[in-house]
Scaffold this motif. Structure first.
Motif, PDB file in Angstrom:
ATOM      1  N   GLY A 287      -2.677-106.088  57.356  1.00 21.15           N
ATOM      2  CA  GLY A 287      -1.299-105.778  57.725  1.00 21.15           C
ATOM      3  C   GLY A 287      -0.246-106.266  56.774  1.00 21.15           C
ATOM      4  N   ASP A 288      -0.628-106.787  55.583  1.00 30.08           N
ATOM      5  CA  ASP A 288       0.343-107.255  54.605  1.00 30.08           C
ATOM      6  C   ASP A 288       0.683-106.152  53.606  1.00 30.08           C
ATOM      7  N   VAL A 289       1.802-106.344  52.923  1.00 33.27           N
ATOM      8  CA  VAL A 289       2.234-105.440  51.857  1.00 33.27           C
ATOM      9  C   VAL A 289       1.844-106.045  50.520  1.00 33.27           C
ATOM     10  N   PRO A 290       1.097-105.324  49.671  1.00 26.47           N
ATOM     11  CA  PRO A 290       0.762-105.848  48.346  1.00 26.47           C
ATOM     12  C   PRO A 290       1.989-105.834  47.425  1.00 26.47           C
ATOM     13  N   PHE A 291       2.113-106.885  46.625  1.00 23.79           N
ATOM     14  CA  PHE A 291       3.147-106.926  45.589  1.00 23.79           C
ATOM     15  C   PHE A 291       2.592-107.696  44.406  1.00 23.79           C
ATOM     16  N   LEU A 292       3.300-107.650  43.299  1.00 22.84           N
ATOM     17  CA  LEU A 292       2.853-108.402  42.122  1.00 22.84           C
ATOM     18  C   LEU A 292       4.024-108.654  41.189  1.00 22.84           C
ATOM     19  N   HIS A 293       3.783-109.534  40.222  1.00 27.37           N
ATOM     20  CA  HIS A 293       4.780-109.844  39.205  1.00 27.37           C
ATOM     21  C   HIS A 293       4.194-109.541  37.827  1.00 27.37           C
ATOM     22  N   ALA A 294       5.075-109.212  36.902  1.00 28.60           N
ATOM     23  CA  ALA A 294       4.655-109.019  35.512  1.00 28.60           C
ATOM     24  C   ALA A 294       5.773-109.503  34.604  1.00 28.60           C
ATOM     25  N   ALA A 295       5.393-110.032  33.452  1.00 29.63           N
ATOM     26  CA  ALA A 295       6.386-110.422  32.457  1.00 29.63           C
ATOM     27  C   ALA A 295       7.114-109.175  31.974  1.00 29.63           C
ATOM     28  N   GLY A 296       8.397-109.320  31.712  1.00 35.81           N
ATOM     29  CA  GLY A 296       9.200-108.178  31.308  1.00 35.81           C
ATOM     30  C   GLY A 296       8.745-107.535  30.009  1.00 35.81           C
ATOM     31  N   ASP A 297       8.091-108.316  29.139  1.00 32.62           N
ATOM     32  CA  ASP A 297       7.626-107.753  27.872  1.00 32.62           C
ATOM     33  C   ASP A 297       6.176-107.274  27.932  1.00 32.62           C
ATOM     34  N   ASN A 298       5.559-107.349  29.118  1.00 31.47           N
ATOM     35  CA  ASN A 298       4.180-106.868  29.267  1.00 31.47           C
ATOM     36  C   ASN A 298       4.218-105.374  29.590  1.00 31.47           C
ATOM     37  N   GLU A 299       4.563-104.592  28.571  1.00 31.52           N
ATOM     38  CA  GLU A 299       4.840-103.173  28.780  1.00 31.52           C
ATOM     39  C   GLU A 299       3.620-102.405  29.294  1.00 31.52           C
ATOM     40  N   ASN A 300       2.456-102.729  28.762  1.00 35.52           N
ATOM     41  CA  ASN A 300       1.258-101.998  29.185  1.00 35.52           C
ATOM     42  C   ASN A 300       0.971-102.202  30.664  1.00 35.52           C
ATOM     43  N   ALA A 301       1.112-103.457  31.139  1.00 35.76           N
ATOM     44  CA  ALA A 301       0.860-103.736  32.552  1.00 35.76           C
ATOM     45  C   ALA A 301       1.873-103.021  33.431  1.00 35.76           C
ATOM     46  N   ILE A 302       3.154-103.065  33.047  1.00 33.34           N
ATOM     47  CA  ILE A 302       4.183-102.414  33.856  1.00 33.34           C
ATOM     48  C   ILE A 302       3.936-100.908  33.921  1.00 33.34           C
ATOM     49  N   ARG A 303       3.590-100.317  32.795  1.00 33.54           N
ATOM     50  CA  ARG A 303       3.287 -98.885  32.779  1.00 33.54           C
ATOM     51  C   ARG A 303       2.145 -98.565  33.743  1.00 33.54           C
ATOM     52  N   LEU A 304       1.092 -99.384  33.679  1.00 34.63           N
ATOM     53  CA  LEU A 304      -0.062 -99.148  34.548  1.00 34.63           C
ATOM     54  C   LEU A 304       0.340 -99.223  36.015  1.00 34.63           C
ATOM     55  N   TYR A 305       1.052-100.283  36.396  1.00 32.47           N
ATOM     56  CA  TYR A 305       1.392-100.463  37.808  1.00 32.47           C
ATOM     57  C   TYR A 305       2.309 -99.351  38.313  1.00 32.47           C
ATOM     58  N   LEU A 306       3.268 -98.941  37.489  1.00 30.54           N
ATOM     59  CA  LEU A 306       4.132 -97.828  37.901  1.00 30.54           C
ATOM     60  C   LEU A 306       3.331 -96.546  38.065  1.00 30.54           C
ATOM     61  N   SER A 307       2.377 -96.330  37.164  1.00 32.34           N
ATOM     62  CA  SER A 307       1.638 -95.067  37.177  1.00 32.34           C
ATOM     63  C   SER A 307       0.703 -94.947  38.377  1.00 32.34           C
ATOM     64  N   ILE A 308       0.263 -96.082  38.960  1.00 29.35           N
ATOM     65  CA  ILE A 308      -0.683 -95.999  40.079  1.00 29.35           C
ATOM     66  C   ILE A 308      -0.008 -96.138  41.446  1.00 29.35           C
ATOM     67  N   GLY A 309       1.319 -96.336  41.464  1.00 22.31           N
ATOM     68  CA  GLY A 309       1.985 -96.313  42.762  1.00 22.31           C
ATOM     69  C   GLY A 309       2.753 -97.556  43.156  1.00 22.31           C
ATOM     70  N   PHE A 310       3.015 -98.459  42.207  1.00 18.08           N
ATOM     71  CA  PHE A 310       3.920 -99.573  42.479  1.00 18.08           C
ATOM     72  C   PHE A 310       5.334 -99.150  42.112  1.00 18.08           C
ATOM     73  N   ALA A 311       6.318 -99.785  42.731  1.00 14.69           N
ATOM     74  CA  ALA A 311       7.718 -99.510  42.435  1.00 14.69           C
ATOM     75  C   ALA A 311       8.429-100.818  42.121  1.00 14.69           C
ATOM     76  N   LEU A 312       9.385-100.750  41.211  1.00 17.19           N
ATOM     77  CA  LEU A 312      10.171-101.921  40.864  1.00 17.19           C
ATOM     78  C   LEU A 312      11.042-102.338  42.039  1.00 17.19           C
ATOM     79  N   ARG A 313      10.881-103.559  42.503  1.00 13.10           N
ATOM     80  CA  ARG A 313      11.727-104.062  43.589  1.00 13.10           C
ATOM     81  C   ARG A 313      12.913-104.850  43.057  1.00 13.10           C
ATOM     82  N   ARG A 314      12.644-105.757  42.112  1.00 15.07           N
ATOM     83  CA  ARG A 314      13.733-106.560  41.545  1.00 15.07           C
ATOM     84  C   ARG A 314      13.313-107.129  40.204  1.00 15.07           C
ATOM     85  N   ARG A 315      14.295-107.531  39.440  1.00 16.33           N
ATOM     86  CA  ARG A 315      14.051-108.269  38.210  1.00 16.33           C
ATOM     87  C   ARG A 315      14.067-109.764  38.537  1.00 16.33           C
TER      88      ARG A 315
END
Length: 254
Positions: free
Chosen positions: A207-235
Motif C-alpha cells: 500500500g505504499d507509493v514508490p519514490f526515489l532520488h537522483a543526483a541532478g547531474d545523473n542524466e542517464n538515471a533520470i532519463r531511465l526513471y522518466l522513461s519507465i513511468g516516474f515523474a518529477l515531484r520536486r528538486r
C-alpha cells in the motif's frame, strides 16, 4: 506524463507534477522516516536526527528554518563534524558548507510494476558482495547495515551478483527505492529496470507509493526513471556541512 527523453540540459527544467499545497511528508522524507518507521535506527536530539552511522550517513532536521534545530544538530554531532544533510532549504551562515548539489525527487506515476522471477532476496550474507558492487558503480550511500532498512533484491549470473536494488527511506505511506546499480559487464540488458519494477511491486503490495532520488547531474538515471513511468515531484538540495568549532572531524560513513 511525457516519457520522451529530454535533452540533458533540460532535465532539471521539467515541471514537477502538481501536488496539494502545504507541507508534504516527502518534503522531509529522512526526518519522517527517522521519527517513524526507522525510529529504531535513529539517534535524536530535539529537532535533529541521524541514522546510526553504520546504517546510513544521513541526518535530518524537523524544521531547517529554525535555528534551534541546527543547535540540536550541533549537539548531536559534536563540534567540527562533517555530515550530509537532506530535506533542507538553506544552511546557516556560521556553518561551513563543504559541498552542495541539486538533486531530484521522483515518484511512481505511470510505472508498471512486475515481480521478476530472476530476482533473489538478498540477506546479510550477501552484504560483502553488495558493498563491492556499490563501490564499483557508486549508486549512492550503502553501508554494512543499510540492508536492514528494507528488502533488497539482486540478480545473479554464474553465481555472481551483477545487479541490485532495494528499499531505503520509509516515510509514512511511501518507500524509497535505492542502491540501483548494475555491473559494468551487464549494462544494457535492462536489469536495473527489471529490479526497479520488482522492488516497486513489493512496495505497492503493502500500500505504499514508490519514490526515489537522483543526483541532478545523473542524466542517464533520470532519463531511465522518466522513461519507465516516474515523474518529477520536486528538486532537492543535498548539502555536506561542517558543525562550527572543533578540529574538523568527519562523521563515519561520509
Amino acid at each position: 506524463m511525457s516519457t520522451d527523453l529530454q535533452p540533458a540540459q533540460s532535465l532539471l527544467r521539467l515541471d514537477p507534477v502538481p501536488t496539494p499545497s502545504g507541507p508534504h511528508v516527502l518534503d522531509n522524507a529522512a526526518w519522517a522516516a527517522l521519527t517513524g518507521a526507522h525510529r529504531r535506527f535513529a539517534e535524536i536530539v530535539g529537532s535533529a536526527a541521524r541514522y546510526q552511522t553504520d546504517v546510513a550517513p544521513f541526518v535530518a532536521l524537523g524544521d531547517s528554518s529554525d535555528p534551534r534545530a541546527w543547535d540540536d544538530l550541533a549537539a548531536l554531532l559534536g563540534p567540527g563534524t562533517q555530515t550530509a544533510v537532506t530535506g533542507i532549504s538553506a544552511v546557516p551562515e556560521h556553518w561551513e558548507t563543504v559541498e552542495r548539489a541539486e538533486g531530484v525527487q521522483l515518484v511512481a506515476d505511470t510505472l508498471l510494476t512486475r515481480a521478476d522471477p530472476e530476482a533473489v532476496r538478498l540477506t546479510t550474507a550477501d552484504v560483502p558482495e553488495m558493498l563491492d558492487l556499490v563501490s564499483r558503480n557508486k549508486p549512492g550511500p550503502f553501508l554494512p547495515r543499510t540492508i536492514e532498512l528494507g528488502a533488497y533484491w539482486g540478480i545473479r549470473r554464474g553465481g555472481r551478483l551483477v545487479a541490485m536494488a532495494g528499499e531505503r527511506l520509509r516515510p509514512p505511506g511511501h518507500t524509497e527505492i535505492s542502491a540501483v546499480c548494475t555491473d559494468a559487464g551487464h549494462r544494457g540488458e535492462g536489469l536495473a529496470t527489471r529490479l526497479v519494477r520488482h522492488v516497486a511491486d513489493g512496495i505497492r503490495d503493502r500500500g505504499d507509493v514508490p519514490f526515489l532520488h537522483a543526483a541532478g547531474d545523473n542524466e542517464n538515471a533520470i532519463r531511465l526513471y522518466l522513461s519507465i513511468g516516474f515523474a518529477l515531484r520536486r528538486r532537492t538540495l543535498f548539502a555536506v556541512v561542517r558543525v562550527p568549532g572543533g578540529d574538523r572531524a568527519t562523521a563515519p560513513g561520509n
